[in-house]
Design a protein around this motif. Structure first.
Motif, short mmCIF file in Angstrom:
data_model
loop_
_atom_site.label_atom_id
_atom_site.label_comp_id
_atom_site.label_asym_id
_atom_site.label_seq_id
_atom_site.Cartn_x
_atom_site.Cartn_y
_atom_site.Cartn_z
N LEU A 64 0.95 -1.41 -0.28
CA LEU A 64 -0.07 -0.08 -0.20
C LEU A 64 1.11 1.30 0.30
CD1 LEU A 64 -2.24 -1.04 3.65
CD2 LEU A 64 -2.71 -1.11 0.73
N LYS A 65 0.18 2.64 -0.79
CA LYS A 65 1.31 3.49 -0.93
C LYS A 65 0.23 4.32 0.64
CE LYS A 65 3.89 4.08 -4.51
NZ LYS A 65 4.82 4.36 -5.46
N LEU A 66 0.55 4.57 1.44
CA LEU A 66 -0.25 5.38 2.68
C LEU A 66 -0.07 6.76 2.88
CD1 LEU A 66 1.31 2.85 4.45
CD2 LEU A 66 -1.27 3.09 4.93
N PHE A 67 -1.26 7.53 3.45
CA PHE A 67 -0.73 9.26 3.56
C PHE A 67 -1.09 9.15 4.65
CE2 PHE A 67 -1.82 8.39 -1.04
CZ PHE A 67 -0.84 9.61 -1.71
N VAL A 68 -0.06 9.09 5.61
CA VAL A 68 0.13 9.18 6.84
C VAL A 68 -0.03 10.23 7.12
CG1 VAL A 68 0.94 8.14 9.46
CG2 VAL A 68 0.86 7.23 7.27
N PRO A 69 -1.39 10.55 8.46
CA PRO A 69 -1.19 12.23 9.27
C PRO A 69 -0.82 12.41 10.42
CG PRO A 69 -3.52 10.81 8.88
CD PRO A 69 -2.57 9.72 8.45
N VAL A 70 0.58 12.56 10.66
CA VAL A 70 0.84 12.77 11.72
C VAL A 70 1.31 14.07 12.30
CG1 VAL A 70 3.06 13.01 12.80
CG2 VAL A 70 2.60 11.51 10.57
N PRO A 71 0.40 14.21 13.66
CA PRO A 71 -0.02 15.52 14.63
C PRO A 71 1.97 16.44 14.56
CG PRO A 71 -1.18 13.58 15.13
CD PRO A 71 -0.34 13.10 14.47
N LEU A 72 1.24 17.57 14.21
CA LEU A 72 2.34 18.29 14.78
C LEU A 72 2.37 19.39 16.09
CD1 LEU A 72 2.73 20.53 11.43
CD2 LEU A 72 3.89 18.12 12.01
N LEU A 73 3.36 19.98 16.62
CA LEU A 73 3.15 20.01 18.12
C LEU A 73 1.29 20.80 18.01
CD1 LEU A 73 6.35 21.88 17.94
CD2 LEU A 73 5.67 19.98 19.11
N ASP A 74 1.53 21.99 17.64
CA ASP A 74 -0.35 22.09 17.22
C ASP A 74 -1.42 21.21 16.75
OD1 ASP A 74 -2.54 23.42 16.84
OD2 ASP A 74 -2.28 25.20 15.84
N VAL A 78 -1.61 18.97 10.92
CA VAL A 78 -0.75 17.30 10.61
C VAL A 78 -0.20 17.53 9.85
CG1 VAL A 78 -3.20 16.52 11.62
CG2 VAL A 78 -2.28 16.39 8.88
N ARG A 79 1.06 16.92 9.28
CA ARG A 79 1.89 16.68 8.18
C ARG A 79 1.22 14.89 7.64
NH1 ARG A 79 8.55 17.07 7.72
NH2 ARG A 79 8.38 15.99 5.44
N MET A 80 1.35 15.38 6.07
CA MET A 80 0.94 14.39 5.70
C MET A 80 2.26 13.48 5.35
SD MET A 80 -2.49 14.29 5.49
CE MET A 80 -2.82 12.49 4.54
N CYS A 81 2.47 12.52 5.25
CA CYS A 81 3.64 11.80 5.44
C CYS A 81 3.16 10.51 3.91
CB CYS A 81 4.36 10.97 6.64
SG CYS A 81 5.10 12.17 7.54
N LEU A 82 4.16 10.58 2.69
CA LEU A 82 3.88 8.91 1.75
C LEU A 82 4.83 8.36 2.87
CD1 LEU A 82 2.46 8.39 -0.08
CD2 LEU A 82 4.93 9.09 -1.75
N VAL A 83 3.85 6.50 3.47
CA VAL A 83 4.43 5.92 3.50
C VAL A 83 4.40 4.86 2.38
CG1 VAL A 83 5.39 4.39 5.09
CG2 VAL A 83 4.90 6.68 5.71
N GLU A 84 5.64 3.67 2.64
CA GLU A 84 4.96 2.03 1.89
C GLU A 84 5.09 1.42 2.66
OE1 GLU A 84 5.82 1.44 -1.45
OE2 GLU A 84 6.18 2.88 -2.20
N GLY A 85 3.60 0.09 2.78
CA GLY A 85 3.46 -0.25 3.67
C GLY A 85 3.54 -1.98 3.04
N LEU A 86 2.83 -2.77 3.74
CA LEU A 86 2.68 -4.01 4.02
C LEU A 86 1.37 -4.94 4.35
CD1 LEU A 86 3.26 -6.85 2.00
CD2 LEU A 86 4.53 -7.24 3.47
N LEU A 87 0.08 -4.93 4.22
CA LEU A 87 -0.66 -5.59 4.83
C LEU A 87 -0.02 -6.53 5.62
CD1 LEU A 87 -3.69 -5.06 5.56
CD2 LEU A 87 -4.00 -6.85 3.85
#
Length: 118
Positions: A64-74, A78-87
């Protein structure tokens, strides 16, 4: 035998020991699989992977190619991080994804979030 039958069940997954601690996230996520965009919710996240809530049908297998929402200090941002993953598992309580490729520009904000959340 289908590939889906080869995925570990939830009890088997719970029996294994985690290398990294997961924290609750509860944020919407989008991911690409089979040329289509899918929506779900990230229940928990760690430096090594995440658990999808599974409110929507989850693919039976594959990367999968995931657009992971990572919360910032506020926390409203969020910062959207593109990550390759495997189910790696799926069951009635969702699905587990192991990160295969976490680029440095995605790893740093994720690790900072995990430090703040624990």
């Amino acid at each position: 035998m289908s590939v889906a039958e080869n995925l570990p069940s939830v009890p088997a997954r719970e029996a294994e020991r985690r290398r990294t601690r997961r924290v609750s996230l509860g944020r919407p996520i989008q991911y690409l699989h089979g040329g289509r965009v899918h929506n779900d919710v990230v229940e928990e996240i760690s430096a090594g992977g995440l658990r999808l809530r599974g409110d929507h049908p989850v693919p039976t297998c594959g990367s999968l190619k995931l657009f992971v929402p990572v919360p910032l200090l506020d926390p409203r941002r969020v910062r959207m991080c593109l990550v390759e993953g495997l189910l790696v598992w799926r069951g009635s309580r969702g699905a587990g994804v192991r990160f295969l490729d976490l680029p440095p520009d995605s790893r740093a904000p994720l690790e900072e979030y995990l430090r703040r959340a624990t």
